[in-house]
Design a protein around this motif. Structure first.
Motif, PDB file in Angstrom:
ATOM      1  N   LEU A 108      54.610  35.380 -64.333  1.00 59.36           N
ATOM      2  CA  LEU A 108      55.677  34.676 -65.040  1.00 59.36           C
ATOM      3  C   LEU A 108      57.004  35.407 -64.851  1.00 59.36           C
ATOM      4  O   LEU A 108      58.030  34.787 -64.554  1.00 59.36           O
ATOM      5  CB  LEU A 108      55.355  34.546 -66.525  1.00 59.36           C
ATOM      6  N   GLY A 109      56.982  36.730 -65.041  1.00 56.17           N
ATOM      7  CA  GLY A 109      58.213  37.486 -64.840  1.00 56.17           C
ATOM      8  C   GLY A 109      58.765  37.317 -63.443  1.00 56.17           C
ATOM      9  O   GLY A 109      59.982  37.176 -63.247  1.00 56.17           O
ATOM     10  N   LYS A 110      57.887  37.321 -62.450  1.00 54.80           N
ATOM     11  CA  LYS A 110      58.312  37.151 -61.061  1.00 54.80           C
ATOM     12  C   LYS A 110      58.877  35.754 -60.830  1.00 54.80           C
ATOM     13  O   LYS A 110      59.915  35.587 -60.182  1.00 54.80           O
ATOM     14  CB  LYS A 110      57.134  37.414 -60.121  1.00 54.80           C
ATOM     15  N   ALA A 111      58.206  34.726 -61.373  1.00 56.66           N
ATOM     16  CA  ALA A 111      58.626  33.347 -61.144  1.00 56.66           C
ATOM     17  C   ALA A 111      59.967  33.033 -61.792  1.00 56.66           C
ATOM     18  O   ALA A 111      60.823  32.359 -61.212  1.00 56.66           O
ATOM     19  CB  ALA A 111      57.558  32.382 -61.664  1.00 56.66           C
ATOM     20  N   VAL A 112      60.157  33.528 -63.023  1.00 57.25           N
ATOM     21  CA  VAL A 112      61.387  33.239 -63.754  1.00 57.25           C
ATOM     22  C   VAL A 112      62.516  34.181 -63.342  1.00 57.25           C
ATOM     23  O   VAL A 112      63.688  33.836 -63.426  1.00 57.25           O
ATOM     24  CB  VAL A 112      61.133  33.319 -65.280  1.00 57.25           C
ATOM     25  N   GLY A 113      62.149  35.382 -62.905  1.00 59.97           N
ATOM     26  CA  GLY A 113      63.153  36.354 -62.510  1.00 59.97           C
ATOM     27  C   GLY A 113      63.753  37.100 -63.682  1.00 59.97           C
ATOM     28  O   GLY A 113      64.959  37.366 -63.708  1.00 59.97           O
ATOM     29  N   ILE A 114      62.907  37.438 -64.672  1.00 59.77           N
ATOM     30  CA  ILE A 114      63.353  38.218 -65.819  1.00 59.77           C
ATOM     31  C   ILE A 114      62.430  39.416 -65.995  1.00 59.77           C
ATOM     32  O   ILE A 114      61.295  39.410 -65.515  1.00 59.77           O
ATOM     33  CB  ILE A 114      63.373  37.380 -67.117  1.00 59.77           C
ATOM     34  N   PRO A 115      62.909  40.450 -66.670  1.00 66.56           N
ATOM     35  CA  PRO A 115      62.020  41.578 -66.961  1.00 66.56           C
ATOM     36  C   PRO A 115      60.843  41.111 -67.817  1.00 66.56           C
ATOM     37  O   PRO A 115      61.015  40.297 -68.739  1.00 66.56           O
ATOM     38  CB  PRO A 115      62.906  42.543 -67.742  1.00 66.56           C
ATOM     39  N   ALA A 116      59.649  41.612 -67.528  1.00 63.03           N
ATOM     40  CA  ALA A 116      58.458  41.238 -68.294  1.00 63.03           C
ATOM     41  C   ALA A 116      57.718  42.497 -68.708  1.00 63.03           C
ATOM     42  O   ALA A 116      57.564  43.427 -67.921  1.00 63.03           O
ATOM     43  CB  ALA A 116      57.539  40.341 -67.463  1.00 63.03           C
ATOM     44  N   LYS A 117      57.277  42.497 -69.959  1.00 60.89           N
ATOM     45  CA  LYS A 117      56.551  43.650 -70.495  1.00 60.89           C
ATOM     46  C   LYS A 117      55.162  43.236 -70.931  1.00 60.89           C
ATOM     47  O   LYS A 117      54.998  42.256 -71.665  1.00 60.89           O
ATOM     48  CB  LYS A 117      57.308  44.277 -71.675  1.00 60.89           C
ATOM     49  N   LEU A 118      54.167  43.985 -70.482  1.00 58.90           N
ATOM     50  CA  LEU A 118      52.786  43.788 -70.907  1.00 58.90           C
ATOM     51  C   LEU A 118      52.621  44.543 -72.219  1.00 58.90           C
ATOM     52  O   LEU A 118      52.645  45.764 -72.252  1.00 58.90           O
ATOM     53  CB  LEU A 118      51.824  44.318 -69.846  1.00 58.90           C
ATOM     54  N   ALA A 119      52.467  43.785 -73.305  1.00 53.26           N
ATOM     55  CA  ALA A 119      52.451  44.391 -74.628  1.00 53.26           C
ATOM     56  C   ALA A 119      51.166  45.171 -74.856  1.00 53.26           C
ATOM     57  O   ALA A 119      50.086  44.745 -74.439  1.00 53.26           O
ATOM     58  CB  ALA A 119      52.605  43.316 -75.700  1.00 53.26           C
ATOM     59  N   HIS A 120      51.298  46.313 -75.533  1.00 54.37           N
ATOM     60  CA  HIS A 120      50.179  47.202 -75.887  1.00 54.37           C
ATOM     61  C   HIS A 120      49.069  47.171 -74.820  1.00 54.37           C
ATOM     62  O   HIS A 120      47.912  46.869 -75.089  1.00 54.37           O
ATOM     63  CB  HIS A 120      49.616  46.899 -77.271  1.00 54.37           C
ATOM     64  N   LEU A 121      49.456  47.508 -73.600  1.00 51.75           N
ATOM     65  CA  LEU A 121      48.526  47.454 -72.470  1.00 51.75           C
ATOM     66  C   LEU A 121      47.396  48.454 -72.668  1.00 51.75           C
ATOM     67  O   LEU A 121      47.614  49.610 -73.020  1.00 51.75           O
ATOM     68  CB  LEU A 121      49.279  47.753 -71.171  1.00 51.75           C
ATOM     69  N   LYS A 122      46.176  47.996 -72.392  1.00 49.67           N
ATOM     70  CA  LYS A 122      44.987  48.832 -72.560  1.00 49.67           C
ATOM     71  C   LYS A 122      43.805  48.124 -71.920  1.00 49.67           C
ATOM     72  O   LYS A 122      43.854  46.924 -71.652  1.00 49.67           O
ATOM     73  CB  LYS A 122      44.704  49.062 -74.048  1.00 49.67           C
ATOM     74  N   ALA A 123      42.730  48.873 -71.693  1.00 55.57           N
ATOM     75  CA  ALA A 123      41.465  48.308 -71.213  1.00 55.57           C
ATOM     76  C   ALA A 123      40.469  48.429 -72.353  1.00 55.57           C
ATOM     77  O   ALA A 123      40.018  49.533 -72.671  1.00 55.57           O
ATOM     78  CB  ALA A 123      40.974  49.053 -69.986  1.00 55.57           C
TER      79      ALA A 123
END
Length: 545
Positions: A245-260
């Motif tokens: 989505l970030g790539k398609a729209v061209g805006i900064p994108a953050k993966l919230a509370h990233l974890k496995a």
């Protein structure tokens, strides 16, 4: 004739004016008059540069200089000898303001101040519509707040307003009405769009809907923050959706509370890291935030049950759950709703699975602490639901809804594109009674400074501070925060690098941190001597790029 257009930001003008004022004062031989002088500390400016010995002059809520002071008159001088002096920390993902309605008097927020946090971002995970965010900000302004707050415009909040109680894909007309609310939120100063695609009603949104709404923040220089769609069972695919989505729209994108999280994802954080770094290598601004604990959201066991006549986000009482489980005619229906949701809606078991749950607190049965629910059920030879029902009959058993392997934490936390954030909800009597409280609310920032930077030496202190200051400020568009330089807001934290540490645990999630000596918010001392001063200098901080 060639016309040159100079595009100078307000922040740069303020900084230039501050420097010019100092120069004029020096030329006139007049001492600089300050509200506060922080003298003799080791300054970490928030950029990741090595520290330097310098004094910090503060007046009118702004930083006047960062250098060795001479010819100054200060209303108060703070001795910072032996201490680190840094910009106030920024929590890019906080649920703390959601408690303001139930708190009488000023919202001092000692848990954030004791970590050195001076600015928090409200309405993550798709939280609040512009209307509700204005109400919340109004309450905070009226009551007074110990720290600053900004906000995202929340997808789930606006979807609930446009399509109340609707569990389906949105029509084009509904998407446009939601996009108008996104623009309204950006006009009020929100930093971007947040989504909670794992939750009701966001889980019913198509990728096209979310992409259209994210595109609405682009003209404002906004960002996209996503609690991704299915991090429990489809972690890689869910994080990929946000990246694309970030790539398609061209805006900064953050993966919230990233974890496995959970047994199925253990050891797989590297797959997401590879995706992020590939996107960044292509020039896309993809980042993540992380809290440094080995368990995700904490809940009392009884709160995991969904009653057939309810929804997964309805707050059930312990008495309701026990009565439903004790009724043979209802128990099978309770199991169906708990494991699969009502009308395909949200439930914690459906979202993360029994294999993601680990017991973190059982005061009456301490031998249960550390047990994974799926593995414990196998050991006992019972169905996981029946084990859950047995645990619900015991008092105060709490589980984490996403176990995280320490090796995965270590692999992620060293990445320069990962900032520190808490995902913390305010810890008070109500959250403790309902079993919601998590130590990340009171200890995320100090745990990184003490345990991961100082003790494990994973990265130098200046890098730890950058992850909490300059980096999140740049990502969120908070151009007047996150660094120590003339003209910027005077949010400053003084701490002892040798003693700074988190004290919060799963058993005592509200314990305040140690080692934070002084916290200054907008030029006012808000925390010292191990406790808040009672000053409510916090403000609403809008996006400023």
């Amino acid at each position: 004739m060639k016309i040159i257009n100079f595009n100078v930001s307000k922040t740069c003008l303020k900084a230039a004016c501050a420097v010019a004022a100092l120069a004029l004062a020096a030329c006139a031989g007049q001492p600089e008059r300050l509200d506060l002088l922080v003298r003799g500390g080791l300054v970490y400016d928030g950029t990741g540069s090595p520290p330097r010995a310098a004094d910090v002059g503060i007046a009118g809520g702004q930083i006047r200089f960062v250098k060795k002071a001479s010819r100054v008159v200060a209303a108060r001088t703070i001795d910072a000898s032996g201490l680190a002096v840094a910009p106030g920390f920024i929590d890019a993902h906080s649920h703390a303001p959601e408690a303001v309605e139930r708190i009488e008097g000023p919202f001092i927020d000692a848990q954030d101040l004791s970590q050195g946090v001076t600015t928090i971002m409200a309405s993550p995970d798709g939280g609040l519509s512009p209307r509700v965010m204005r109400q919340l900000s109004g309450m905070l302004a009226t009551k007074g707040m110990g720290v600053n707050h900004g906000c995202y415009v929340g997808h789930n909040g606006i979807r609930e307003e446009v399509m109340p109680e609707q569990r389906r894909a949105a029509t084009p007309e509904e998407i446009e009405r939601m996009a108008a609310l996104v623009r309204e939120g950006m006009e009020m100063g929100c930093v971007g769009l947040s989504t909670g695609l794992m939750y009701d009603p966001g889980m019913f949104a198509t990728e096209a809907e979310v992409q259209t709404l994210a595109a609405a923040v682009k003209p404002y220089g906004g960002t996209y923050d996503s609690h991704t769609r299915d991090p429990g069972f489809h972690m890689v695919e869910s994080e990929r959706e946000a990246i694309e989505l970030g790539k398609a729209v061209g805006i900064p994108a953050k993966l919230a509370h990233l974890k496995a999280t959970g047994l199925t994802n253990k050891g797989r954080i590297g797959e997401v890291i590879t995706m992020v770094e590939a996107a960044r290598a292509q020039g896309f601004d993809i980042v993540a935030d992380q809290y440094p604990f080995d368990g995700a959201t904490v809940r009392a066991v009884y709160d995991l049950f969904v009653l057939p006549d309810g929804r997964g986000d309805r707050k059930v009482t312990e008495a309701e759950v026990r009565a439903a489980l004790a009724d043979p005619a209802r128990r099978a229906a309770v199991r169906e709703a708990t494991e699969h949701g009502v009308d395909k809606g949200f439930s914690w078991i459906k979202a993360v699975g029994y294999g993601s749950m680990r017991i973190v607190d059982a005061p009456e049965n301490p031998d249960l602490v550390g047990e994974n629910l799926e593995l414990l059920a196998k050991k006992r030879g019972v169905a996981p639901f029946d084990l859950l029902a047995d645990l619900a009959a015991r008092n105060a058993v709490r589980v984490t809804l996403g176990t995280i392997d320490e090796a995965d934490i270590l692999e992620l936390i060293v990445k320069p594109w990962v900032m520190v954030a808490s995902d913390g909800a305010y810890v008070d009597a109500q959250s403790l009674a309902r079993g919601y409280a998590h130590p990340r609310a009171s200890g995320s920032f100090t745990r990184v400074l003490g345990h991961y930077s100082r003790d494990l030496k994973l990265f130098p202190l200046e890098e730890a501070i950058r992850k909490m200051t300059g980096f999140p400020a740049a990502h969120l568009g908070l151009a007047d925060r996150g660094r120590l330089m003339p003209g910027l807001a005077a949010d400053v934290v003084l701490f002892d690098p040798a003693t700074v540490a988190a004290r919060a645990t799963y058993a005592d999630p509200g314990a305040l941190s140690t080692g934070i000596v002084t916290v200054i918010v907008n030029g006012k001392v808000a925390f010292e001597n191990g406790k808040p001063t009672g000053v409510t200098a916090g403000q609403f901080v809008p996006r400023k790029r």
